[in-house]
Design an enzyme around this catalytic site. Structure first.
Site, PDB file in Angstrom:
ATOM      1  N   ARG A  84       0.905  -1.217   0.189  1.00 20.42           N
ATOM      2  CA  ARG A  84       0.137   0.038  -0.032  1.00 20.42           C
ATOM      3  C   ARG A  84       0.872   1.428   0.049  1.00 20.42           C
ATOM      4  NH1 ARG A  84      -3.627  -2.648  -1.649  1.00 20.42           N
ATOM      5  NH2 ARG A  84      -5.421  -3.611  -0.664  1.00 20.42           N
ATOM      6  N   HIS A 144      -1.595   0.805  -9.731  1.00 25.84           N
ATOM      7  CA  HIS A 144      -2.145  -0.205  -8.825  1.00 25.84           C
ATOM      8  C   HIS A 144      -3.031  -1.334  -9.673  1.00 25.84           C
ATOM      9  CE1 HIS A 144      -4.225  -0.511  -4.376  1.00 25.84           C
ATOM     10  NE2 HIS A 144      -3.995  -1.741  -4.995  1.00 25.84           N
TER      11      HIS A 144
HETATM   12  N1  LIG Z   1      -0.823  -3.824  -5.283  1.00 26.51           N
HETATM   13  C1  LIG Z   1      -2.123  -4.749  -5.390  1.00 26.51           C
HETATM   14  O1  LIG Z   1      -2.742  -4.603  -6.407  1.00 26.51           O
HETATM   15  C2  LIG Z   1      -2.591  -5.464  -4.345  1.00 26.51           C
HETATM   16  C3  LIG Z   1      -3.688  -6.395  -4.417  1.00 26.51           C
HETATM   17  C4  LIG Z   1      -3.824  -7.278  -3.405  1.00 26.51           C
HETATM   18  C5  LIG Z   1      -3.152  -7.236  -2.240  1.00 26.51           C
HETATM   19  N2  LIG Z   1      -2.348  -6.175  -2.004  1.00 26.51           N
HETATM   20  C6  LIG Z   1      -1.365  -5.973  -0.839  1.00 26.51           C
HETATM   21  O2  LIG Z   1      -0.910  -7.226  -0.111  1.00 26.51           O
HETATM   22  C7  LIG Z   1      -1.185  -7.460   1.198  1.00 26.51           C
HETATM   23  C8  LIG Z   1      -0.955  -8.778   1.793  1.00 26.51           C
HETATM   24  O3  LIG Z   1      -1.827  -9.605   1.280  1.00 26.51           O
HETATM   25  P1  LIG Z   1      -1.949 -11.134   1.835  1.00 26.51           P
HETATM   26  O4  LIG Z   1      -3.213 -11.829   1.168  1.00 26.51           O
HETATM   27  O5  LIG Z   1      -0.519 -11.800   1.499  1.00 26.51           O
HETATM   28  O6  LIG Z   1      -2.181 -10.935   3.597  1.00 26.51           O
HETATM   29  P2  LIG Z   1      -1.717 -12.088   4.734  1.00 26.51           P
HETATM   30  O7  LIG Z   1      -2.090 -13.592   3.986  1.00 26.51           O
HETATM   31  O8  LIG Z   1      -2.568 -11.558   5.704  1.00 26.51           O
HETATM   32  O9  LIG Z   1      -0.220 -11.975   4.958  1.00 26.51           O
HETATM   33  C9  LIG Z   1       0.103 -10.796   5.413  1.00 26.51           C
HETATM   34  C10 LIG Z   1       1.957 -10.971   5.772  1.00 26.51           C
HETATM   35  O10 LIG Z   1       2.469 -10.206   6.400  1.00 26.51           O
HETATM   36  C11 LIG Z   1       3.089 -10.258   7.553  1.00 26.51           C
HETATM   37  N3  LIG Z   1       2.827  -9.373   8.501  1.00 26.51           N
HETATM   38  C12 LIG Z   1       1.722  -8.637   8.992  1.00 26.51           C
HETATM   39  N4  LIG Z   1       2.176  -7.719   9.991  1.00 26.51           N
HETATM   40  C13 LIG Z   1       3.494  -7.757   9.929  1.00 26.51           C
HETATM   41  C14 LIG Z   1       4.450  -7.037  10.941  1.00 26.51           C
HETATM   42  N5  LIG Z   1       3.961  -6.128  11.843  1.00 26.51           N
HETATM   43  N6  LIG Z   1       5.751  -7.170  10.925  1.00 26.51           N
HETATM   44  C15 LIG Z   1       5.976  -8.419   9.944  1.00 26.51           C
HETATM   45  N7  LIG Z   1       4.990  -9.181   9.355  1.00 26.51           N
HETATM   46  C16 LIG Z   1       3.768  -8.798   9.233  1.00 26.51           C
HETATM   47  C17 LIG Z   1       2.121 -11.427   7.965  1.00 26.51           C
HETATM   48  O11 LIG Z   1       2.966 -12.183   9.032  1.00 26.51           O
HETATM   49  P3  LIG Z   1       2.363 -13.540   9.917  1.00 26.51           P
HETATM   50  O12 LIG Z   1       2.613 -14.789   8.617  1.00 26.51           O
HETATM   51  O13 LIG Z   1       3.149 -13.908  10.755  1.00 26.51           O
HETATM   52  O14 LIG Z   1       0.911 -13.400  10.038  1.00 26.51           O
HETATM   53  C18 LIG Z   1       1.899 -12.349   6.855  1.00 26.51           C
HETATM   54  O15 LIG Z   1       2.998 -13.028   6.506  1.00 26.51           O
HETATM   55  C19 LIG Z   1      -2.554  -6.685   1.330  1.00 26.51           C
HETATM   56  O16 LIG Z   1      -2.769  -6.533   2.665  1.00 26.51           O
HETATM   57  C20 LIG Z   1      -2.728  -5.678   0.329  1.00 26.51           C
HETATM   58  O17 LIG Z   1      -1.710  -4.374   1.053  1.00 26.51           O
HETATM   59  C21 LIG Z   1      -1.823  -5.301  -2.947  1.00 26.51           C
END
Ligand SMILES: NC(=O)c1ccc[n+]([C@@H]2O[C@H](COP(=O)([O-])OP(=O)(O)OC[C@H]3O[C@@H](n4cnc5c(N)ncnc54)[C@H](OP(=O)(O)O)[C@@H]3O)[C@@H](O)[C@H]2O)c1
Length: 310
Positions: free
Chosen positions: A225, A273
């Protein structure tokens, strides 16, 4: 089962979603702001953002299902605390995110970013290619998306490192936790990819302090983000040649305003995006599964922990 679904999004097509849900439910109700007849009968809020009138009038709501992988666009203070919230995990979204990451990584690995600059000056300069095993790529975030990206890059032969909140054991991927772990990881990485959720803990994580630990000449890819990045700190790190180049799919303000220094910057590539795209045809399967779970009173898949923020 006849779920009553309220839909709200300024990004997604209600017609496409209505048609996609019809593939999963023989009979269901589908309404949007302005045409919801009996709000007390609504079971599911399928939303990108919270509608202007809020969700309070849906007094019997069973679940709030986000149309995005992230939920930071939903103000937690405006969500009914007793209703479970789930985010979207969609194979198309994951696939498009993996493709974007690979494309951006290869552009740096095969020096296309340098050839793009050189070609603007008609400069024929040989920069020898290297093997993927000699390029290290770090992932901030090892969740649904980060893990898939890490695996795909590992499959290509890159040296892959990853950072998450809780410890992980992944095949042939060196993993890290904690702020010290993050500093150690970026110190060893040629390319850094951010794919974290936006939370109070991760806002502005890509800032001067982190860049100070980076290997000189590292490249940054922000697929998370816009608010993960302190934009002025990136410009400064590029001026100081700490960060060589950046690919930014997200901005603090979107669209990035025309006068913004990121546009036309020789070391920054902006994409609007587009890294990940969820498609109703595939995403509706996961949404339908969660609708069934909500109707049966079961725990949702990919349920968000609001205290944690993701
Ligand atoms: N640009 C785009 O088009 C697009 C599209 C989709 C998503 N996104 C972004 O991608 C993000 C991730 O999606 P996802 O489905 O992979 O989410 P997810 O499955 O919830 O994974 C989040 C990851 O971040 C880690 N994390 C969260 N807070 C942290 C912290 N304080 N310190 C260290 N690690 C931390 C988590 O650790 P744990 O494994 O230990 O819980 C997990 O490994 C979304 O929230 C969104 O912002 C962008």
């Amino acid at each position: 089962m006849k779920p009553n679904i309220f839909f709200n999004s300024n990004l997604d097509s209600p017609e496409e979603w209505r048609a996609a849900l019809a593939m999963h439910f023989g009979d269901f109700k589908f309404s949007m702001a302005g045409d919801t007849e009996n709000p007390e009968n609504v079971d599911i809020a399928l939303v990108w953002t919270i509608p202007d009138g809020g969700l309070e009038r849906f007094i019997n709501l069973r679940a709030i299902l986000s149309l995005g992988a992230g939920v930071n666009q939903l103000d937690p203070t405006r969500l009914p605390a007793h209703v479970p919230l789930a985010r979207l995990v969609d194979p198309s979204l994951t696939r498009t995110m993996v493709d974007y990451a690979k494309t951006a990584v290869y552009r740096y690995h095969r020096r296309f970013h340098e050839f793009e600059r050189l070609s603007r000056h008609s400069e024929w300069k040989f920069i020898p290619p290297t093997l993927t095993r000699d390029t290290s790529v770090a992932l901030l975030g090892l969740g649904e998306l980060g893990r898939e990206i890490a695996g795909a890059l590992r499959h290509e032969g890159f040296k892959v490192l990853g950072w998450s909140r809780t410890p992980k054991q992944l095949n042939n991927i060196q993993t890290f936790t904690g702020r010290d772990g993050l500093a150690s990881m970026v110190a060893e990485s040629d390319i850094i990819i951010n794919v974290l959720p936006l939370t109070d803990d991760t806002r502005h994580i890509l800032r001067r302090e982190l860049f100070s630990h980076c290997r000189r000449g590292a490249c940054l890819i922000n697929m998370g983000r816009g608010l993960h990045l302190v934009e002025a700190d990136l410009l400064e790190a590029i001026d100081d040649r700490i960060i060589a180049d950046a690919t930014l799919d997200v901005g603090t303000v979107e669209p990035i305003p025309p006068a913004h220094p990121f546009w036309n910057h020789p070391h920054i590539l902006v994409t609007p995006h587009v890294a990940g795209l969820s498609m109703p045809e595939t995403a509706s399967k996961a949404i339908a599964e969660n609708i069934r779970k909500a109707m049966a009173g079961e725990r949702l898949l990919h349920q968000v922990d609001l205290g944690r923020g993701y």
